[in-house]
Design a protein around this motif. Sequence first.
Motif, short mmCIF file in Angstrom:
data_model
loop_
_atom_site.label_atom_id
_atom_site.label_comp_id
_atom_site.label_asym_id
_atom_site.label_seq_id
_atom_site.Cartn_x
_atom_site.Cartn_y
_atom_site.Cartn_z
N ARG A 145 0.87 -1.19 0.00
CA ARG A 145 0.00 0.00 0.00
C ARG A 145 0.90 1.23 0.00
O ARG A 145 1.99 1.21 0.59
N PHE A 188 0.36 5.61 0.37
CA PHE A 188 -0.53 6.78 0.46
C PHE A 188 0.35 7.99 0.76
O PHE A 188 1.53 7.84 1.11
N ILE A 214 0.40 12.22 2.26
CA ILE A 214 -0.27 13.23 3.08
C ILE A 214 0.29 14.59 2.66
O ILE A 214 1.52 14.77 2.65
N ARG A 273 -0.64 14.52 13.21
CA ARG A 273 -1.29 13.35 12.60
C ARG A 273 -0.72 12.09 13.25
O ARG A 273 0.15 12.16 14.11
N GLY A 274 -1.19 10.95 12.78
CA GLY A 274 -0.71 9.70 13.36
C GLY A 274 -1.40 9.50 14.69
O GLY A 274 -2.59 9.23 14.74
N HIS A 277 -1.07 7.06 16.77
CA HIS A 277 -1.52 5.68 16.87
C HIS A 277 -0.33 4.72 16.76
O HIS A 277 0.77 5.15 16.38
N MET A 331 3.12 12.53 13.64
CA MET A 331 3.73 13.31 12.55
C MET A 331 3.25 14.75 12.70
O MET A 331 2.06 14.99 12.88
N TYR A 364 -5.00 -1.81 4.02
CA TYR A 364 -5.59 -1.05 5.14
C TYR A 364 -6.58 -1.91 5.92
O TYR A 364 -7.46 -2.55 5.35
N TYR A 413 -5.28 -0.80 14.08
CA TYR A 413 -4.83 0.48 14.62
C TYR A 413 -5.13 0.55 16.11
O TYR A 413 -6.23 0.19 16.53
N ARG A 464 -5.46 3.37 18.84
CA ARG A 464 -5.53 4.83 18.87
C ARG A 464 -5.54 5.40 20.29
O ARG A 464 -5.71 6.59 20.48
P1 TYD Z 1 -5.59 8.38 9.59
O1 TYD Z 1 -5.14 7.01 9.98
O2 TYD Z 1 -6.29 9.20 10.60
O3 TYD Z 1 -4.35 9.21 9.02
P2 TYD Z 1 -3.05 9.73 9.83
O4 TYD Z 1 -2.61 8.62 10.72
O5 TYD Z 1 -2.08 10.05 8.79
O6 TYD Z 1 -3.44 10.95 10.59
O7 TYD Z 1 -6.48 8.24 8.28
C1 TYD Z 1 -7.29 9.28 7.79
C2 TYD Z 1 -8.48 8.68 7.06
O8 TYD Z 1 -8.07 7.93 5.93
C3 TYD Z 1 -9.29 7.73 7.94
O9 TYD Z 1 -10.67 7.94 7.64
C4 TYD Z 1 -8.90 6.35 7.46
C5 TYD Z 1 -8.54 6.59 6.02
N1 TYD Z 1 -7.49 5.70 5.50
C6 TYD Z 1 -7.80 4.72 4.57
O10 TYD Z 1 -8.97 4.55 4.17
N2 TYD Z 1 -6.80 3.93 4.09
C7 TYD Z 1 -5.52 4.07 4.50
O11 TYD Z 1 -4.61 3.33 4.03
C8 TYD Z 1 -5.20 5.08 5.48
C9 TYD Z 1 -3.80 5.26 5.99
C10 TYD Z 1 -6.22 5.87 5.95
#
Ligand code: TYD
Length: 139
Positions: free
Chosen positions: A37, A39, A41, A50-51, A53, A102, A119, A124, A126
């Motif tokens: 995967r 993604f 930001i 952010r993060g 978790h 982050m 995902y 997770y 949190r």
């Molecule tokens: P989140 O885990 O809160 O991001 P970060 O840890 O960077 O702050 O994710 C934000 C949103 O995106 C949340 O609704 C879940 C979604 N998401 C996915 O659908 N797939 C993914 O691979 C990730 C990382 C997040």
Amino acid sequence: MQKEKKVRMLNFPERGDDRGHLVIMEGEKDIPFAIKRAFYIYGSEAKVVRGQHANRRSEFVLINVAGKSKVKVRDGKGNETVYCLDRPHTGIYLPSMVWKDMYDFSQDSVLLVLASTHYDPEEYIRSYEEFVAALSTGG
Ligand code: TYD
């Protein structure tokens, strides 16, 4: 390839010439896992954190392909380290079961994240307390 599952900075091969830069990341080679995967930001303001978790299974590599950010990593046993991500050819490897924040995103920050899993919100954690408890019970 170093197999040890501990937090560390990674340097990726760079192929630059007069046309510009090219940075290479191959799964199970430059990245210490098979990439399932990706993604990224961007558009996070400097004050955003952010993060916040931990992940029971996922391993990650974070790379600021543009701009800068910081990652604070906590092991749940009282140790924390802050890493600056500010180079497109340098990343940080995060094993599973570390707590990460982050923050300090520059305006032009694009933080690319490569993950070892698809995902799954269930893996997770949190709550920091739950993270510490999971470390001591092994689950
Ligand atoms: P989140 O885990 O809160 O991001 P970060 O840890 O960077 O702050 O994710 C934000 C949103 O995106 C949340 O609704 C879940 C979604 N998401 C996915 O659908 N797939 C993914 O691979 C990730 C990382 C997040």
